[in-house]
Design a protein around this motif. Structure first.
Motif, PDB file in Angstrom:
ATOM      1  N   SER A 199       0.850  -1.192   0.000  1.00  0.00           N
ATOM      2  CA  SER A 199       0.000   0.000   0.000  1.00  0.00           C
ATOM      3  C   SER A 199       0.884   1.239   0.000  1.00  0.00           C
ATOM      4  O   SER A 199       1.810   1.351   0.808  1.00  0.00           O
ATOM      5  CB  SER A 199      -0.917   0.026   1.230  1.00  0.00           C
TER       6      SER A 199
ATOM      7  N   LYS B 299     -11.456  -0.811   6.938  1.00  0.00           N
ATOM      8  CA  LYS B 299     -12.527  -0.798   5.946  1.00  0.00           C
ATOM      9  C   LYS B 299     -12.866   0.610   5.453  1.00  0.00           C
ATOM     10  O   LYS B 299     -13.536   0.769   4.432  1.00  0.00           O
ATOM     11  CB  LYS B 299     -13.773  -1.462   6.521  1.00  0.00           C
ATOM     12  N   ARG B 300     -12.386   1.621   6.156  1.00  0.00           N
ATOM     13  CA  ARG B 300     -12.664   2.993   5.746  1.00  0.00           C
ATOM     14  C   ARG B 300     -11.798   3.434   4.565  1.00  0.00           C
ATOM     15  O   ARG B 300     -12.078   4.432   3.920  1.00  0.00           O
ATOM     16  CB  ARG B 300     -12.427   3.949   6.925  1.00  0.00           C
ATOM     17  N   TYR B 301     -10.731   2.696   4.316  1.00  0.00           N
ATOM     18  CA  TYR B 301      -9.836   3.030   3.212  1.00  0.00           C
ATOM     19  C   TYR B 301     -10.275   2.307   1.947  1.00  0.00           C
ATOM     20  O   TYR B 301     -10.856   1.210   2.008  1.00  0.00           O
ATOM     21  CB  TYR B 301      -8.392   2.646   3.558  1.00  0.00           C
ATOM     22  N   LYS B 302     -10.000   2.902   0.793  1.00  0.00           N
ATOM     23  CA  LYS B 302     -10.482   2.342  -0.467  1.00  0.00           C
ATOM     24  C   LYS B 302      -9.932   0.950  -0.737  1.00  0.00           C
ATOM     25  O   LYS B 302     -10.627   0.113  -1.323  1.00  0.00           O
ATOM     26  CB  LYS B 302     -10.159   3.281  -1.632  1.00  0.00           C
ATOM     27  N   GLU B 303      -8.688   0.680  -0.299  1.00  0.00           N
ATOM     28  CA  GLU B 303      -8.119  -0.644  -0.517  1.00  0.00           C
ATOM     29  C   GLU B 303      -8.297  -1.548   0.698  1.00  0.00           C
ATOM     30  O   GLU B 303      -7.798  -2.667   0.732  1.00  0.00           O
ATOM     31  CB  GLU B 303      -6.634  -0.552  -0.865  1.00  0.00           C
ATOM     32  N   GLY B 304      -9.054  -1.054   1.690  1.00  0.00           N
ATOM     33  CA  GLY B 304      -9.198  -1.775   2.948  1.00  0.00           C
ATOM     34  C   GLY B 304      -9.773  -3.170   2.812  1.00  0.00           C
ATOM     35  O   GLY B 304      -9.247  -4.133   3.384  1.00  0.00           O
ATOM     36  N   GLU B 305     -10.867  -3.291   2.054  1.00  0.00           N
ATOM     37  CA  GLU B 305     -11.517  -4.599   1.910  1.00  0.00           C
ATOM     38  C   GLU B 305     -10.573  -5.593   1.240  1.00  0.00           C
ATOM     39  O   GLU B 305     -10.512  -6.766   1.620  1.00  0.00           O
ATOM     40  CB  GLU B 305     -12.804  -4.458   1.094  1.00  0.00           C
TER      41      GLU B 305
ATOM     42  N   ASN C 204      -0.183   4.098   0.810  1.00  0.00           N
ATOM     43  CA  ASN C 204      -0.667   4.931   1.900  1.00  0.00           C
ATOM     44  C   ASN C 204       0.024   4.504   3.199  1.00  0.00           C
ATOM     45  O   ASN C 204      -0.191   3.396   3.673  1.00  0.00           O
ATOM     46  CB  ASN C 204      -2.185   4.771   2.040  1.00  0.00           C
TER      47      ASN C 204
END
Length: 203
Positions: free
Chosen positions: A28, A92-98, A30
């Motif tokens: 990631s 889960k709040r991040y776009k790549e979280g899931e 981020n």
């Protein structure tokens, strides 16, 4: 060097060591997500252990080892479970979280498949082991490992195993007399990984 049990205040520094050791920054771009991955992995391991020991230098954690003696009564630490769930929800709040969470689940599934293929019953598991690169070569890891071996022996755990991969110093286990008994290749974010299961019979 001081040795003690894990404290919640250790989580960020240990998560940074995990992030750097397993190269989560490659998974990631981020930095917040990469650090969060380290925290999730830390607490997933803490939820699976019944013994841990932290190496501390100048007031800061520089390494940790965790084990699970299957002959020792299980004791669920609710704080570790709640922290794990909290960081899962935050991820889960991040776009790549899931995708990241599914990646972790995939690694866990792979570990279970590899262990099932071996078809053995074990007395214990070396759940997690990491040291800061800055203190490697000072035998801190050896000290942590020996403490866990004594814990296993105290609980009559004679046949133990560990999951590892080629992104870390798996040669340490070979040096300590572990035998590789299963391996699997996996591609993650275009990076090729080799996953291993090692075992050792404690004398």
């Amino acid at each position: 060097m001081k040795y003690r049990k894990f404290k919640i205040s250790d989580e960020t520094l240990l998560a940074e060591i995990i992030r750097d050791t397993w190269g989560y920054n490659r998974l990631s771009k981020n930095p917040e997500v990469a650090l969060l991955m380290g925290k999730i992995y830390l607490y997933s391991c803490l939820c699976s252990q019944n013994y841990n020991l932290v190496a501390e230098e100048k007031g800061k954690p520089v390494g940790i080892i965790m084990g699970n003696s299957h002959k020792k009564p299980e004791k669920l630490n609710l704080i570790y479970r709640l922290k794990q769930l909290y960081y899962y929800t935050k991820m889960k709040r991040y776009k790549e979280g899931e995708f990241i969470l599914n990646l972790f689940k995939g690694f866990e599934r792979l570990d279970n498949e590899m262990l099932k293929e071996i078809g053995k019953s074990y007395d214990g598991e070396l759940v997690f082991f990491v040291t800061d690169e800055a203190i490697r070569g000072q035998h801190v890891g050896t000290g942590l490992y020996r403490s866990l071996v004594e814990e296993f022996k105290a609980n009559s755990s004679k046949l133990i195993y560990v999951y590892t991969d080629d992104s870390c110093n798996y040669g340490f286990y070979e040096h300590q007399g572990f035998k590789r008994i299963n391996e699997r290749k996996q591609v993650v974010y275009n990076h090729h990984f080799q996953f291993y299961v090692y075992e050792k019979e404690l004398i």
